[in-house]
Scaffold this active site. Structure first.
Site, PDB file in Angstrom:
ATOM      1  N   GLU A 404       0.779  -1.234  -0.009  1.00 55.62           N
ATOM      2  CA  GLU A 404       0.038   0.058   0.099  1.00 55.62           C
ATOM      3  C   GLU A 404       0.894   1.115  -0.064  1.00 55.62           C
ATOM      4  O   GLU A 404       0.676   2.345   0.758  1.00 55.62           O
ATOM      5  CB  GLU A 404      -0.804  -0.065   1.310  1.00 55.62           C
ATOM      6  CG  GLU A 404      -1.743  -1.152   1.547  1.00 55.62           C
ATOM      7  CD  GLU A 404      -2.690  -1.591   0.386  1.00 55.62           C
ATOM      8  OE1 GLU A 404      -3.169  -0.344  -0.440  1.00 55.62           O
ATOM      9  OE2 GLU A 404      -3.613  -2.211   0.350  1.00 55.62           O
ATOM     10  N   GLY A 405       2.101   1.345  -0.651  1.00 54.17           N
ATOM     11  CA  GLY A 405       2.919   2.265  -0.673  1.00 54.17           C
ATOM     12  C   GLY A 405       3.882   2.209   0.627  1.00 54.17           C
ATOM     13  O   GLY A 405       3.422   2.151   1.611  1.00 54.17           O
TER      14      GLY A 405
END
Length: 596
Positions: A404-405
């Protein structure tokens, strides 16, 4: 729409405890939901933890089917497409409690309900939603999300996968390689991002997983953790996709990807909460039973300190995650009340709080790792053994800081987005920042304030820490302007200050609200956790603030700012840290579990 609902404004406004939602505010429906999810997890996941560690991918799929039968995959899906259509807090709640037993299942669940289903729900046409969403909501089909490529990780928009329109204009032909695709081994439908021609931005497509359509996969990846989560490379070779399967419009893929990640980030934070509760309960349990030197090790200060810190981080994570979840839900509801579509309302609601989503992702993913690490330490040699759940918890936790980054990307995003919001006039940073400048020039007050009310000093401390952030970030913006992006180390330090303020403030407000409802004497452990969290936050802010100031300012300006930092991080009455930890651990040990 009321002013207090803007994302990122917590840094320049005072929030009242009555205005935040806390886990103590769950209604009857939410408590029932929580209990039924817990029951499913204990019976199907926790009881068979070894199967996940032995890479039993089929069992992960079987459990996903069962979750579908129980309706857990459809919580966020509107009723029109076979879902429960519940609010955002419920979505976060289910994600929290379903994710505590094993990272393998929670990854499969998160990838399916979040990035696998949600892009269609939020960006799909009516036809696309009718066709795909009911099957995904029921668990008849599973979804996967193909964004990352060997050369495109954090730089998601640089992907090389191509989509070429056919002569007759009826199909796109997709060719390229995707990697780290969760659920690839058992999914029915992919969300695939590809570039059309020389477009600046990628485009999203809904691609059904039919092997005879040029789709092939590598074997399952061998991973440090989340071992029974299916993760494969996926190859598209001239895969034909009907034009009506384009998601949203051409070139909108990067935006879809980023918005899907915003929701993914707060859900990832939630997914790290019950894991902490379970690790803490396991550690307390073990420390009560383990006898050394004729004494349960839970009686030793070195162990008690660890338990108190683990519980405090978990409590803070809960406080901040549910605060943001409700802010997002309120924003969505307000938009819908104005006649905006559910799709648009949800997109804008989450986008509004993208800063908070990034903060939570970083803070809670790092806390769960520390928690599992200390869990191993409390178990000693046994913690290192596969016979106890600690080593798998530690391995599973490690991915949370990457997907998610990465946390580095999210740290820079949180400050970057805040500065962008200020430029757009959505958050007034300049006004408060110049007031702080003036205050630094003025003479500080030497009156002794009245701190007789609960958290009076702590709340004043939060106000001062916000000034420290405005001073440091404001100084950096003044010096580098739009080039601040190039100074990543300064952004990272500013972001750590921002993160600690949001987490500490959320913890204090939750506890203040609780104390007002039940009386202070009933929640002295929670009060101790709020004070302990703040104390640790002040330490981090002092360190990061100093690092920034001495790196970008010199001479008089530097001296002035360092003096300001000392003023903004100074307690009138220091807390007794050991005493706070003792209060917290005494309760944990007596209850033999995480009990807050």
């Amino acid at each position: 729409m009321s002013d207090k609902t803007r994302g990122g404004q917590f840094i320049v406004k005072e929030t009242k405890c009555e205005d935040i939602f806390t886990p103590e505010d769950f209604n009857e429906e939410q408590l029932m939901m929580r209990d039924s999810v817990r029951e499913f997890v204990d019976k199907e996941l926790w009881a068979h933890k070894d199967r996940f560690e032995k890479k039993d991918y089929a069992y992960t799929q079987e459990c996903m089917k069962k979750a579908g039968d129980l309706g857990f995959l459809s919580v966020a899906v509107p009723e029109a497409y076979g879902g429960m259509g519940m609010g955002f807090v419920n979505t976060v709640l289910v994600c929290d409690y379903i994710s505590g037993a094993t990272g393998s299942f929670s990854t499969a669940f998160g990838a399916h309900t979040g990035i696998g289903t949600m892009p269609i729900t939020l960006y799909g046409t009516e036809e696309q939603k009718q066709k795909y969403v009911p099957k995904l909501a029921s668990g008849e089909w599973f979804g996967a999300y193909c964004l990352t490529e060997p050369g495109a990780g954090s730089d998601a928009n640089s992907g090389k996968t191509k989509a070429v329109l056919s002569e007759d204009g009826k199909t796109y032909s997709i060719t390229g390689q995707k990697m780290w695709i969760s659920n690839a081994g058992f999914c029915s439908v992919f969300i695939v991002f590809a570039r059309i021609g020389d477009d600046k931005n990628i485009t999203g497509f809904i691609v059904e997983n039919t092997p005879d359509n040029g789709i092939s996969m590598n074997e399952e990846e061998h991973k440090l953790g989340i071992r029974a989560s299916s993760t494969r490379q996926v190859f598209f070779n001239d895969t034909k996709v009907p034009v009506e399967n384009m998601l949203s419009e051409r070139g909108n893929g990067f935006k879809i990807a980023m918005n899907a990640l915003n929701v993914g980030r707060i859900k990832l934070a939630a997914a790290c909460l019950d894991a902490q509760r379970r690790v803490i309960s396991g550690a307390v349990n073990y420390s009560n039973e383990r006898i050394q030197f004729n004494t349960a090790i839970s009686q030793f200060g070195a162990i008690r300190s660890k338990l108190a810190e683990m519980a405090t981080s978990c409590y803070a994570g809960e406080s901040a995650t549910y605060r943001a979840a409700k802010d997002i839900e309120d924003r969505i509801t307000a938009r819908e009340a104005e006649g905006v579509s559910h799709q648009e309302s949800e997109l804008k609601g989450v986008e509004e709080y993208a800063i908070e989503c990034s903060i939570l992702k970083v803070a809670v993913s790092e806390d769960v790792q520390n928690c599992a690490d200390e869990g191993i330490q409390i178990f000693g040699g046994m913690g290192f053994s596969e016979d106890t759940p600690m080593e798998s918890a530690w391995r599973d936790a490690r991915i949370a800081r990457i997907y998610e980054g990465t946390n580095e990307i999210n740290r820079m995003l949180s400050v970057g987005m805040l500065i962008k919001k200020a430029m757009k006039g959505h958050v007034d940073l300049l006004g408060p920042a110049s007031k702080v400048q003036e205050e630094l020039m003025g003479i500080p007050s030497f009156e002794t304030p009245d701190y007789s009310e609960l958290f009076a000093e702590e709340k004043e401390m939060i106000t001062k820490l916000k000034k420290a952030f405005l001073m440091v970030a404001g100084g950096a913006v003044q010096k580098y302007g739009p080039d601040l992006d190039a100074h990543q180390q300064l952004l990272m330090a500013a972001s750590d200050i921002l993160i600690e303020i949001y987490m500490a403030e959320s913890t204090i407000l939750r506890t203040e609200k609780l104390a007002k409802a039940t009386g202070e004497d009933k929640v002295k452990e929670q009060i101790a956790m709020a004070k302990l969290y703040l104390y640790q936050a002040v330490d981090i802010i002092t360190q990061k603030g100093k690092e920034s100031i001495i790196s970008f300012a010199e001479g008089d300006e530097q001296r002035m700012m360092l003096m300001g930092l000392r003023r903004f991080t100074k307690y009138t009455n220091m807390p007794n840290v050991v005493g706070l930890r003792e209060t917290i651990t005494t309760k944990l040990v007596a209850e033999n579990a995480y009990c807050f």
